[in-house]
Design a protein around this motif. Structure first.
Motif, short mmCIF file in Angstrom:
data_model
loop_
_atom_site.label_atom_id
_atom_site.label_comp_id
_atom_site.label_asym_id
_atom_site.label_seq_id
_atom_site.Cartn_x
_atom_site.Cartn_y
_atom_site.Cartn_z
N THR A 1 0.83 -1.21 0.00
CA THR A 1 0.00 0.00 0.00
C THR A 1 0.85 1.25 0.00
N SER A 2 2.04 1.17 0.63
CA SER A 2 2.94 2.33 0.65
C SER A 2 4.06 2.20 -0.38
N ARG A 3 4.13 1.03 -1.03
CA ARG A 3 5.15 0.81 -2.06
C ARG A 3 4.49 0.09 -3.24
N PRO A 4 3.54 0.71 -3.91
CA PRO A 4 2.77 0.03 -4.95
C PRO A 4 3.65 -0.44 -6.11
N VAL A 5 3.27 -1.61 -6.63
CA VAL A 5 3.98 -2.20 -7.78
C VAL A 5 2.92 -2.56 -8.82
N ALA A 6 3.08 -2.03 -10.02
CA ALA A 6 2.08 -2.24 -11.09
C ALA A 6 2.34 -3.58 -11.77
N LYS A 7 1.75 -4.62 -11.23
CA LYS A 7 1.85 -5.96 -11.79
C LYS A 7 0.47 -6.62 -11.76
N THR A 8 0.35 -7.75 -12.46
CA THR A 8 -0.86 -8.56 -12.37
C THR A 8 -0.64 -9.61 -11.30
N TRP A 9 -1.43 -9.55 -10.22
CA TRP A 9 -1.26 -10.44 -9.08
C TRP A 9 -2.28 -11.57 -9.15
N ILE A 10 -1.81 -12.81 -8.96
CA ILE A 10 -2.69 -13.98 -8.93
C ILE A 10 -2.49 -14.68 -7.60
N LEU A 11 -3.54 -14.75 -6.78
CA LEU A 11 -3.48 -15.40 -5.48
C LEU A 11 -4.08 -16.80 -5.58
N ILE A 12 -3.38 -17.77 -5.02
CA ILE A 12 -3.84 -19.16 -5.06
C ILE A 12 -4.17 -19.62 -3.65
N GLU A 13 -5.35 -20.19 -3.49
CA GLU A 13 -5.75 -20.72 -2.20
C GLU A 13 -5.31 -22.17 -2.08
N SER A 14 -4.74 -22.53 -0.93
CA SER A 14 -4.31 -23.90 -0.70
C SER A 14 -5.02 -24.46 0.52
N ARG A 15 -5.03 -25.78 0.62
CA ARG A 15 -5.69 -26.41 1.76
C ARG A 15 -5.01 -26.00 3.06
N GLY A 16 -5.81 -25.68 4.06
CA GLY A 16 -5.26 -25.31 5.35
C GLY A 16 -4.83 -23.86 5.42
N HIS A 17 -4.82 -23.18 4.28
CA HIS A 17 -4.42 -21.76 4.24
C HIS A 17 -5.46 -21.00 3.42
N TRP A 18 -6.69 -21.03 3.93
CA TRP A 18 -7.78 -20.43 3.18
C TRP A 18 -7.63 -18.92 3.13
N LEU A 19 -7.91 -18.38 1.96
CA LEU A 19 -7.78 -16.94 1.76
C LEU A 19 -9.04 -16.21 2.20
N HIS A 20 -8.87 -14.98 2.58
CA HIS A 20 -9.99 -14.09 2.91
C HIS A 20 -9.77 -12.79 2.13
N PRO A 21 -9.96 -12.84 0.80
CA PRO A 21 -9.61 -11.70 -0.07
C PRO A 21 -10.27 -10.39 0.33
N GLU A 22 -11.49 -10.48 0.85
CA GLU A 22 -12.19 -9.25 1.20
C GLU A 22 -11.52 -8.51 2.35
N GLU A 23 -10.61 -9.18 3.08
CA GLU A 23 -9.95 -8.56 4.22
C GLU A 23 -8.59 -7.97 3.86
N TYR A 24 -8.10 -8.24 2.64
CA TYR A 24 -6.77 -7.76 2.25
C TYR A 24 -6.89 -6.47 1.43
N PRO A 25 -5.92 -5.57 1.55
CA PRO A 25 -5.92 -4.36 0.72
C PRO A 25 -5.36 -4.66 -0.67
N LEU A 26 -6.09 -5.46 -1.45
CA LEU A 26 -5.61 -5.89 -2.75
C LEU A 26 -5.73 -4.79 -3.79
N GLN A 27 -4.88 -4.87 -4.80
CA GLN A 27 -4.93 -3.92 -5.90
C GLN A 27 -6.01 -4.33 -6.89
N LEU A 28 -6.61 -3.33 -7.54
CA LEU A 28 -7.60 -3.63 -8.57
C LEU A 28 -6.97 -4.50 -9.66
N GLY A 29 -7.74 -5.44 -10.17
CA GLY A 29 -7.24 -6.35 -11.19
C GLY A 29 -6.67 -7.64 -10.62
N THR A 30 -6.52 -7.71 -9.28
CA THR A 30 -5.99 -8.93 -8.67
C THR A 30 -6.93 -10.11 -8.95
#
Length: 483
Positions: free
Chosen positions: A305-334
């Motif tokens: 958030t303080s050091r933005p990087v213009a890339k295309t980010w792809i997040l992968i959910e794995s067993r036991g490490h469930w993602l909560h995307p709505e809680e992260y400050p993700l960049q648009l297009g993620t």
């Protein structure tokens, strides 16, 4: 950025709409083959087994029993200790800090769910459940199974005079399975029954070894996306503890002609985040695949958030490490790739309703739930019903029951004929042979029941837009779940 894809799908048609006379299946007047063994009920006459059970010792433990024409048996460590020399109280102590009561309820729930959704699977025969407390002892589990199978237990009848019977119990599932005490699966198979072991990590075993490894990830869901979008030069970030699980990603990327430019580690430490972000900035790769824990991913995007990087980010959910995307400050297009229905939301509602006194999905008599709830209240221990890991493990149990029933259904169709319902040949050792022929071990990802029926896993791809997350594709890959 908005992505659009064709949806892949597979049709599974292994459930038949046929009729059968249920009452004759459980009636002792059936003409069955003479016993060809010395005590094992898979090959003995029903009336002989009933007579043996009637004069046998009273079962010295606790069970959950839901009557049915076919029973799926479960072995679960509900109690802490097996009191080997106490004939009045076989087991004692509840593991109140554990979630074993929720696992037991998931087992019963899966059977009740199958009764509703797959009512035609065995003609109009009813699927029932039988759950034994193993008292957290592998020897006790073997004792229970062998005594039950040899008609050596007498059970108190339920309120309509029914008791569980071994000759209509073709399937055993050992929950909280430990590979160091694996004899129960080979013992169960040797008496002519289908046997599965489910460990705490969600991996599934039979008597010959692992059938499904839960932590293996179908990275085709990722590389297919990269290939389709022509993103063939990518970087990879992963949590330190997950780095060893990425072999499949490299193999799948190679098969799709995708180059992984670098692989950097992330954690919640600023030093690791700085090193990883420097690797991202210095690389020509514009697409970054992130395979990490929820905490590490949250820390990464807070850092960005303080050091933005213009890339295309792809997040992968794995067993036991469930993602909560709505809680992260993700960049648009993620882009987020999650497992479809990875948590059994209906089961969560079912148990939550029961705990809060509302009407559950199925009104099942499971006294263990009440015992654990009361014990936790007296010890001021919070129930694990809303914990992600508990719900993941409950989903594993439900999936395993469904797999067991699917395999059994294929055996029934092969032995009795498609659409014929249940037949007396199911009482012989032949059923074991057919179930072994139907079930095939897979190599990391694929489990097959027969040539036309496959178990699959689903992934959902979403894209963060200004108006929120947009679902852009569902992918179905050969893996582990029944549609």
């Amino acid at each position: 950025m908005f992505l659009s894809f064709q949806t892949t799908s597979f049709a599974i048609t292994n459930i038949l709409n046929v009729n059968a006379d249920v009452q004759t299946f459980i009636d002792s007047t059936w003409s069955l083959p003479e016993s060809t063994c010395s005590g094992w009920c898979p090959s003995c006459v029903m009336s002989v087994c009933r007579e043996m059970m009637g004069s046998s010792q009273l079962y010295d433990g606790e069970i959950v029993y839901i009557p049915g024409d076919i029973l799926v048996a479960g072995l679960i460590p509900m109690s802490q200790t097996w009191n080997r020399l106490n004939h009045t109280q076989a087991c004692s102590g509840l593991k109140t800090s554990d979630n074993v009561d929720i696992m037991a309820e998931a087992f019963v729930y899966a059977v009740m769910k199958s009764r509703d959704q797959y009512s035609a699977m065995f003609g109009n025969a009813t699927i029932g459940a039988l759950l034994f407390d193993t008292c957290s002892d592998a020897n006790r589990a073997s004792q229970i199974m062998l005594n039950f199978e040899s008609c050596s237990y007498n059970f108190m009848p339920n309120n309509v005079g029914q008791t569980p019977l071994p000759f209509i119990t073709p399937v055993y599932v050992t929950l909280d399975y430990d590979t160091e005490h694996s004899g129960i699966l080979s013992e169960t198979s040797s008496v002519g029954k289908l046997a599965f072991g489910l460990d705490r990590k969600g991996s599934l075993y039979n008597s010959t070894g692992v059938v499904y490894e839960s932590y293996s990830y179908n990275f085709n869901a990722v590389t297919d996306l990269l290939h389709h979008m022509d993103w063939t030069y990518v970087g990879v970030l992963s949590s330190i503890g997950l780095s060893t699980t990425l072999d499949g990603l490299y193999e799948s990327a190679t098969s799709q002609n995708i180059c992984i430019a670098y692989h950097s580690k992330i954690s919640t430490l600023n030093k690791d985040l700085l090193d990883s972000v420097d690797a991202v900035k210095s690389s020509m790769a514009n697409t970054i695949v992130v395979f990490g824990t929820s905490d590490d991913i949250d820390a990464l995007f807070v850092y960005l958030t303080s050091r933005p990087v213009a890339k295309t980010w792809i997040l992968i959910e794995s067993r036991g490490h469930w993602l909560h995307p709505e809680e992260y400050p993700l960049q648009l297009g993620t882009i987020v790739i999650e497992r479809y229905h990875s948590l059994e939301s209906d089961f969560k509602d079912h148990v939550t309703n029961w705990y809060t006194g509302e009407m559950p999905h199925y009104n099942i008599s499971n006294e263990w739930l009440e015992k654990y709830r009361d014990a936790r209240q007296s010890e001021n221990i919070q129930s694990p019903i809303l914990d992600d890991l508990t719900l993941i493990q409950a989903s594993d149990v439900i999936r395993t029951v469904e797999i067991s029933l699917a395999v059994l259904n294929m055996a029934v169709n092969k032995i009795c004929g498609n659409g014929s319902g249940l037949c007396e040949e199911l009482m012989t050792q032949q059923v074991t042979t057919e179930m072994q022929n139907i079930w095939y071990d897979h190599h990391t990802q694929t489990v097959k029941i027969d040539e036309s029926t496959v178990l699959v896993d689903k992934y959902v791809i979403t894209n963060l837009q200004e108006n929120g997350y947009q679902e852009v594709r569902k992918d179905i890959y050969l893996c582990c779940q029944i549609l």
